[in-house]
Design a protein around this motif. Structure first.
Motif, mmCIF file in Angstrom:
data_model
loop_
_atom_site.group_PDB
_atom_site.id
_atom_site.type_symbol
_atom_site.label_atom_id
_atom_site.label_comp_id
_atom_site.label_asym_id
_atom_site.label_seq_id
_atom_site.Cartn_x
_atom_site.Cartn_y
_atom_site.Cartn_z
ATOM 1 N N LEU A 209 0.815 -1.215 0.000
ATOM 2 C CA LEU A 209 0.000 0.000 0.000
ATOM 3 C C LEU A 209 0.850 1.266 0.000
ATOM 4 N N SER A 210 2.122 1.140 0.375
ATOM 5 C CA SER A 210 2.990 2.318 0.405
ATOM 6 C C SER A 210 3.363 2.787 -1.003
ATOM 7 N N VAL A 211 3.221 1.910 -1.987
ATOM 8 C CA VAL A 211 3.511 2.253 -3.374
ATOM 9 C C VAL A 211 2.202 2.647 -4.052
ATOM 10 N N PRO A 212 2.179 3.762 -4.810
ATOM 11 C CA PRO A 212 0.940 4.137 -5.517
ATOM 12 C C PRO A 212 0.409 2.984 -6.368
ATOM 13 N N SER A 213 -0.891 2.763 -6.314
ATOM 14 C CA SER A 213 -1.505 1.604 -6.951
ATOM 15 C C SER A 213 -1.209 1.539 -8.447
ATOM 16 N N LEU A 214 -1.325 2.678 -9.137
ATOM 17 C CA LEU A 214 -1.121 2.669 -10.580
ATOM 18 C C LEU A 214 0.334 2.362 -10.936
ATOM 19 N N VAL A 215 1.275 2.911 -10.156
ATOM 20 C CA VAL A 215 2.695 2.652 -10.412
ATOM 21 C C VAL A 215 3.011 1.176 -10.210
ATOM 22 N N LEU A 216 2.518 0.594 -9.109
ATOM 23 C CA LEU A 216 2.766 -0.816 -8.845
ATOM 24 C C LEU A 216 2.103 -1.696 -9.901
ATOM 25 N N THR A 217 0.905 -1.318 -10.327
ATOM 26 C CA THR A 217 0.213 -2.097 -11.363
ATOM 27 C C THR A 217 0.986 -2.081 -12.669
ATOM 28 N N MET A 218 1.470 -0.913 -13.074
ATOM 29 C CA MET A 218 2.242 -0.818 -14.308
ATOM 30 C C MET A 218 3.540 -1.609 -14.218
ATOM 31 N N ALA A 219 4.191 -1.570 -13.050
ATOM 32 C CA ALA A 219 5.437 -2.324 -12.885
ATOM 33 C C ALA A 219 5.195 -3.824 -12.995
ATOM 34 N N LEU A 220 4.152 -4.319 -12.345
ATOM 35 C CA LEU A 220 3.835 -5.746 -12.417
ATOM 36 C C LEU A 220 3.423 -6.157 -13.821
ATOM 37 N N ALA A 221 2.602 -5.334 -14.483
ATOM 38 C CA ALA A 221 2.163 -5.657 -15.838
ATOM 39 C C ALA A 221 3.340 -5.670 -16.804
ATOM 40 N N ALA A 222 4.266 -4.724 -16.649
ATOM 41 C CA ALA A 222 5.442 -4.697 -17.513
ATOM 42 C C ALA A 222 6.337 -5.899 -17.266
ATOM 43 N N ALA A 223 6.451 -6.327 -15.998
ATOM 44 C CA ALA A 223 7.279 -7.490 -15.685
ATOM 45 C C ALA A 223 6.669 -8.781 -16.226
ATOM 46 N N LEU A 224 5.337 -8.883 -16.190
ATOM 47 C CA LEU A 224 4.667 -10.085 -16.681
ATOM 48 C C LEU A 224 4.579 -10.125 -18.201
ATOM 49 N N GLY A 225 4.590 -8.956 -18.832
ATOM 50 C CA GLY A 225 4.473 -8.904 -20.290
ATOM 51 C C GLY A 225 3.145 -8.324 -20.705
ATOM 52 N N PRO A 226 3.115 -7.604 -21.839
ATOM 53 C CA PRO A 226 1.874 -6.950 -22.281
ATOM 54 C C PRO A 226 0.824 -7.932 -22.783
ATOM 55 N N SER A 227 -0.247 -8.078 -22.056
ATOM 56 C CA SER A 227 -1.414 -8.860 -22.469
ATOM 57 C C SER A 227 -2.545 -8.551 -21.502
ATOM 58 N N LEU A 228 -3.766 -8.786 -21.912
ATOM 59 C CA LEU A 228 -4.908 -8.489 -21.053
ATOM 60 C C LEU A 228 -4.912 -9.384 -19.824
ATOM 61 N N PHE A 229 -4.531 -10.654 -19.977
ATOM 62 C CA PHE A 229 -4.517 -11.574 -18.836
ATOM 63 C C PHE A 229 -3.498 -11.127 -17.794
ATOM 64 N N ASN A 230 -2.301 -10.747 -18.240
ATOM 65 C CA ASN A 230 -1.276 -10.293 -17.305
ATOM 66 C C ASN A 230 -1.673 -8.980 -16.643
ATOM 67 N N ILE B 42 -12.117 -1.666 -14.060
ATOM 68 C CA ILE B 42 -12.332 -1.411 -15.488
ATOM 69 C C ILE B 42 -11.482 -0.229 -15.941
ATOM 70 N N LEU B 43 -11.434 0.819 -15.118
ATOM 71 C CA LEU B 43 -10.627 1.993 -15.462
ATOM 72 C C LEU B 43 -9.134 1.649 -15.490
ATOM 73 N N MET B 44 -8.671 0.847 -14.537
ATOM 74 C CA MET B 44 -7.258 0.483 -14.500
ATOM 75 C C MET B 44 -6.893 -0.416 -15.681
ATOM 76 N N ALA B 45 -7.786 -1.338 -16.050
ATOM 77 C CA ALA B 45 -7.537 -2.183 -17.226
ATOM 78 C C ALA B 45 -7.488 -1.344 -18.489
ATOM 79 N N ALA B 46 -8.370 -0.338 -18.582
ATOM 80 C CA ALA B 46 -8.346 0.555 -19.733
ATOM 81 C C ALA B 46 -7.071 1.392 -19.754
ATOM 82 N N THR B 47 -6.604 1.784 -18.574
ATOM 83 C CA THR B 47 -5.362 2.557 -18.492
ATOM 84 C C THR B 47 -4.171 1.744 -18.976
ATOM 85 N N LEU B 48 -4.090 0.496 -18.540
ATOM 86 C CA LEU B 48 -3.000 -0.359 -18.999
ATOM 87 C C LEU B 48 -3.097 -0.620 -20.501
ATOM 88 N N GLY B 49 -4.325 -0.779 -21.002
ATOM 89 C CA GLY B 49 -4.486 -0.938 -22.446
ATOM 90 C C GLY B 49 -4.088 0.312 -23.203
#
Length: 303
Positions: free
Chosen positions: A144-165, A233-240
């Motif tokens: 929780l100490s890391v901003p949610s969007l920053v942590l989400t982008m970092a995890l998504a980038a580490a897993l690879g670009p796809s909707l499932f990841n 839904i908004l976060m998934a759209a942001t990553l897309g």
């Protein structure tokens, strides 16, 4: 004493099973409380329409959403193409409809994954206590100490670009919110008399969590989940939008808005209609979640 007789229309005679009337009264009272708020009913209507479109979109689309027609590229909205076409001539109305399966389903999946794992982990932490509780909560505090969007982008980038990841990354980031909520509710229940009696009779921790704790902490968790669907839904759209979500040729609202930004000055419809779909869907789920919170809150219900 009324008796239910076979072969007789018991409903017409006024004789129904003893649990039918209370259930019907409960549902009628729930609907009555929800109907007192026009915004809640608006959110419920939007939510039902979006879910209907998500389920039946393969039969509702007028054109193949992936069919390419370079002669029809970047056409304005018309009778043939209600939302216009994209840079390769695909019908945007069909892609917006079929894109609901990706965007809305991703939001629902995130809530189910994060809500299930977070609720069980939070209840377990509250029931066990001690070192285990401290260790779990410190891990949640770090996340929780890391901003949610920053942590989400970092995890998504580490897993690879796809909707499932992207969906997995969002679910992992949302877990701490459910853990903290479930743990707080569990700590209030842990010292109740029925919990002490259950322990006295030798009930296991798993039995305590599944049969006593979860059933009592479920209302606030359901409210949190209903509010989280719009956020997911908004976060998934942001990553897309930034290229870490769904990839071409998959129709996903955030990716469609991202592709249309290159043509925003002349072909405004490319980004506008997927963006409006995101806005309406997220607003509908948030309005319904807010109304559900008021319904389950005795203080708000009294007002």
């Amino acid at each position: 004493m009324s008796v239910i007789e076979p072969g007789v229309n018991n409903h017409r005679a006024g004789i129904v099973p003893p649990d039918v009337k209370p259930r019907f009264a409960t549902w009628r009272r729930t609907f009555h409380l929800l109907s007192r708020s026009p915004l809640t009913m608006l959110g419920l209507a939007i939510m039902l329409i979006v879910l209907f479109i998500m389920i039946f979109s393969p039969w509702l689309v007028p054109h193949d959403p992936n069919a390419i027609s370079l002669t029809d590229r970047l056409q304005a909205p018309s009778a043939a193409h209600w939302f216009g076409t994209d840079e390769v001539g695909r019908d945007l109305f069909s892609r917006v409809l079929i894109g609901s399966q990706q965007s809305v389903a991703a939001g629902l999946a995130v809530v189910i994954i994060a809500g299930t794992i977070g609720s069980l982990l939070g209840c377990f932490s509250g029931v066990v206590g001690g070192v285990v509780d401290a260790l779990i909560m410190r891990c949640m505090d770090i996340m929780l100490s890391v901003p949610s969007l920053v942590l989400t982008m970092a995890l998504a980038a580490a897993l690879g670009p796809s909707l499932f990841n992207a969906m997995l990354a969002i679910a992992v980031v949302r877990i701490p919110f459910y853990v903290r909520l479930a743990r707080g509710q569990t700590l209030m229940l842990r010292h109740q008399a029925y919990m002490q009696a259950t322990r006295t009779f030798g009930a296991s921790r798993w039995h305590l969590i599944t049969w006593h704790v979860l059933r009592n902490v479920m209302p606030p968790l359901v409210v949190q989940a209903s509010l989280d669907i719009g956020t997911s839904i908004l976060m998934a759209a942001t990553l897309g939008f930034i290229g870490l979500g769904a990839q071409q040729p998959t129709a996903e609202w955030g990716a469609m808005v991202s592709n249309g930004r290159n043509y925003i000055l002349d072909q405004w419809w490319y980004s506008a209609f997927p963006g409006v779909a995101i806005l309406i869907t997220a607003t509908g789920f948030n309005l319904f979640g807010d109304g559900l919170r008021d319904l389950l809150d005795p203080k708000s219900r009294g007002r």
